[in-house]
Design a protein around this motif. Sequence first.
Motif, PDB file in Angstrom:
ATOM      1  N   PHE A  13     -34.620  80.061  21.985  1.00  0.00           N
ATOM      2  CA  PHE A  13     -34.699  80.958  20.755  1.00  0.00           C
ATOM      3  C   PHE A  13     -36.075  80.674  21.758  1.00  0.00           C
ATOM      4  O   PHE A  13     -36.692  79.301  22.269  1.00  0.00           O
ATOM      5  N   VAL A  18     -31.549  75.819  22.765  1.00  0.00           N
ATOM      6  CA  VAL A  18     -30.513  75.254  21.286  1.00  0.00           C
ATOM      7  C   VAL A  18     -29.136  74.515  21.643  1.00  0.00           C
ATOM      8  O   VAL A  18     -28.126  74.048  20.577  1.00  0.00           O
ATOM      9  N   PRO A  37     -27.656  64.567  14.501  1.00  0.00           N
ATOM     10  CA  PRO A  37     -29.226  64.926  14.397  1.00  0.00           C
ATOM     11  C   PRO A  37     -29.714  66.221  13.752  1.00  0.00           C
ATOM     12  O   PRO A  37     -29.329  67.277  14.308  1.00  0.00           O
ATOM     13  N   SER A  38     -30.543  66.051  12.890  1.00  0.00           N
ATOM     14  CA  SER A  38     -31.278  67.511  12.662  1.00  0.00           C
ATOM     15  C   SER A  38     -31.808  68.021  13.513  1.00  0.00           C
ATOM     16  O   SER A  38     -32.129  67.413  14.684  1.00  0.00           O
ATOM     17  N   GLY A  39     -32.084  69.130  13.953  1.00  0.00           N
ATOM     18  CA  GLY A  39     -31.627  69.252  14.995  1.00  0.00           C
ATOM     19  C   GLY A  39     -31.697  70.291  16.504  1.00  0.00           C
ATOM     20  O   GLY A  39     -31.660  70.522  17.198  1.00  0.00           O
ATOM     21  N   CYS A  40     -30.463  69.170  15.884  1.00  0.00           N
ATOM     22  CA  CYS A  40     -29.308  69.461  17.274  1.00  0.00           C
ATOM     23  C   CYS A  40     -28.465  70.762  16.851  1.00  0.00           C
ATOM     24  O   CYS A  40     -27.642  71.245  18.486  1.00  0.00           O
ATOM     25  N   GLY A  41     -29.275  71.703  16.738  1.00  0.00           N
ATOM     26  CA  GLY A  41     -28.468  73.068  16.670  1.00  0.00           C
ATOM     27  C   GLY A  41     -27.125  73.649  15.209  1.00  0.00           C
ATOM     28  O   GLY A  41     -26.336  74.787  16.077  1.00  0.00           O
ATOM     29  N   LYS A  42     -26.648  72.737  15.229  1.00  0.00           N
ATOM     30  CA  LYS A  42     -25.723  72.942  13.840  1.00  0.00           C
ATOM     31  C   LYS A  42     -25.862  74.061  13.778  1.00  0.00           C
ATOM     32  O   LYS A  42     -25.010  75.028  12.900  1.00  0.00           O
ATOM     33  N   SER A  43     -26.706  74.513  12.571  1.00  0.00           N
ATOM     34  CA  SER A  43     -26.869  75.512  11.724  1.00  0.00           C
ATOM     35  C   SER A  43     -26.649  76.406  12.611  1.00  0.00           C
ATOM     36  O   SER A  43     -26.249  77.944  12.407  1.00  0.00           O
ATOM     37  N   THR A  44     -27.320  76.895  13.963  1.00  0.00           N
ATOM     38  CA  THR A  44     -28.011  77.859  14.714  1.00  0.00           C
ATOM     39  C   THR A  44     -25.915  78.487  15.435  1.00  0.00           C
ATOM     40  O   THR A  44     -25.587  78.983  15.096  1.00  0.00           O
TER      41      THR A  44
HETATM   42  N1  LIG Z   1     -35.329  80.947  13.943  1.00  0.00           N
HETATM   43  C1  LIG Z   1     -35.549  79.912  15.230  1.00  0.00           C
HETATM   44  N2  LIG Z   1     -36.450  80.733  15.794  1.00  0.00           N
HETATM   45  C2  LIG Z   1     -37.132  79.285  16.502  1.00  0.00           C
HETATM   46  N3  LIG Z   1     -36.620  78.153  16.902  1.00  0.00           N
HETATM   47  C3  LIG Z   1     -35.255  77.745  15.348  1.00  0.00           C
HETATM   48  C4  LIG Z   1     -34.907  78.651  14.640  1.00  0.00           C
HETATM   49  N4  LIG Z   1     -33.734  78.160  14.344  1.00  0.00           N
HETATM   50  C5  LIG Z   1     -33.837  77.304  14.781  1.00  0.00           C
HETATM   51  N5  LIG Z   1     -34.316  76.674  15.629  1.00  0.00           N
HETATM   52  C6  LIG Z   1     -35.022  75.674  16.389  1.00  0.00           C
HETATM   53  O1  LIG Z   1     -33.939  75.217  16.910  1.00  0.00           O
HETATM   54  C7  LIG Z   1     -33.119  74.324  17.469  1.00  0.00           C
HETATM   55  C8  LIG Z   1     -31.956  73.629  16.043  1.00  0.00           C
HETATM   56  O2  LIG Z   1     -31.957  74.253  14.925  1.00  0.00           O
HETATM   57  P1  LIG Z   1     -30.650  74.113  13.742  1.00  0.00           P
HETATM   58  O3  LIG Z   1     -30.136  74.471  14.479  1.00  0.00           O
HETATM   59  O4  LIG Z   1     -31.270  74.699  12.254  1.00  0.00           O
HETATM   60  O5  LIG Z   1     -30.323  72.391  13.666  1.00  0.00           O
HETATM   61  P2  LIG Z   1     -29.995  71.718  12.553  1.00  0.00           P
HETATM   62  O6  LIG Z   1     -29.102  72.205  11.742  1.00  0.00           O
HETATM   63  O7  LIG Z   1     -28.578  70.728  13.643  1.00  0.00           O
HETATM   64  O8  LIG Z   1     -30.972  70.785  12.437  1.00  0.00           O
HETATM   65  C9  LIG Z   1     -34.819  72.998  16.265  1.00  0.00           C
HETATM   66  O9  LIG Z   1     -35.253  72.372  17.554  1.00  0.00           O
HETATM   67  C10 LIG Z   1     -35.217  74.720  15.319  1.00  0.00           C
HETATM   68  O10 LIG Z   1     -36.616  74.669  15.269  1.00  0.00           O
END
Ligand SMILES: Nc1ncnc2c1ncn2[C@@H]1O[C@H](COP(=O)(O)OP(=O)(O)O)[C@@H](O)[C@H]1O
Length: 367
Positions: A13, A18, A37-44
């Motif tokens: 990003f 990520v 942990p939160s922010g580690c890239g799981k959702s992405t």
């Molecule tokens: N659309 C986006 N644009 C910019 N940064 C993003 C976006 N989506 C997620 N991020 C960043 O990517 C990292 C991983 O996010 P995410 O996959 O949501 O983590 P998790 O689901 O593990 O909490 C975080 O630092 C988040 O801020």
Amino acid sequence: MAEIEINHLNKFFGRSQVIRDMSLTIESRSFTVIVGPSGCGKSTLLRMVAGLEKIDSGQIKIAGNVVNNLPPKDRGIAMVFQSYALYPHMTVFNNMAFGLKLEKKTKSEIKTRVNDVARILQIEDLLNRKPKQLSGGQRQRVAIGRAITRNPKVFLFDEPLSNLDAALRVATRIEIAKLHDSIPDATMVYVTHDQVEAMTLATKIVVLSEGQIEQIGSPLELYERPNNLFVAKFIGSPAMNIIPVSISKTGKDSEAKVTEEIRLALNYNIQNKDMNKKFNLGVRPENLVLAKKPDNSIRAKISLVESLGEYALVYAQIVGGHLSQNILVKIPGNPLIEKGQEVFFQLEKGKEHLFTEEGTRYISANK
Ligand SMILES: Nc1ncnc2c1ncn2[C@@H]1O[C@H](COP(=O)(O)OP(=O)(O)O)[C@@H](O)[C@H]1O
Ligand SMILES: [Mg+2]
């Protein structure tokens, strides 16, 4: 059969990376939990598998087919989000039927399918309601129901329980586990930051940190043999105690020095070259036991006792040494100790974990 194969996946990003060169195989019919942990890239990661997020480089295969350029609807997947994303103006029935209508199924097929799924999830009585007439738990069941009706090969769950209160979280967790049993052909990938959910649901856990895989294993493998300090501290609740030590005896009768007075026998065969080196000794709160004798034990002063009936959590500070080192001990029943008292704790034999100063597990020669 829907195995998911991820090869050298990368995602940025802007300038921040990520997902870092990730390779992973998710076995067909498994219940794989991705935890971190939160922010580690799981959702992405999950959104890339679903086709909702662009891949910068690497490859994703589902059931043997490369899906990099396939739109989400053609991937044979269904995703359940933390926010239920139900259509507010539609009844539960129509929410669940929506995907089937798009697939041009007949009315009677749709009716049968929605009713079957409603029965599995015990929401038959709710089919005529609108989402705003449902509790959080019921909405989540409808969202899961909508995913099931389309009979996907792969289910992707992104923290589906985090909007529920504690009691409902446990109840819904059990339902999701049963769901996996009732549709055994489906591959389920479940993302959470909650290690208890991971431990209870998974056949296999993937631990992530900062876009990289730290360890993959069954819940018990991760609990009994964490590869590194990150996994050691992340899996298990309350968390593992980490005590800085140095090696004061090598070989099969090895020993760790905690302070000048406190020496602990280790169940590791330690190489001579590691004499006097710094290590991290990991001990789970449930693997420390009250001892009568000072030898081979940790002398500690009790700072707090939390009695929970079934067990007590005892917070204590190691006596001696120049750094204040706290430990947490979980003692079954109701121990007769109190704040201010000095006691001795022994390590349960063979239950200690030794990590290098850098944080990787020490591989013992055969002992
Ligand atoms: N659309 C986006 N644009 C910019 N940064 C993003 C976006 N989506 C997620 N991020 C960043 O990517 C990292 C991983 O996010 P995410 O996959 O949501 O983590 P998790 O689901 O593990 O909490 C975080 O630092 C988040 O801020
Ligand atoms: Mg997330």
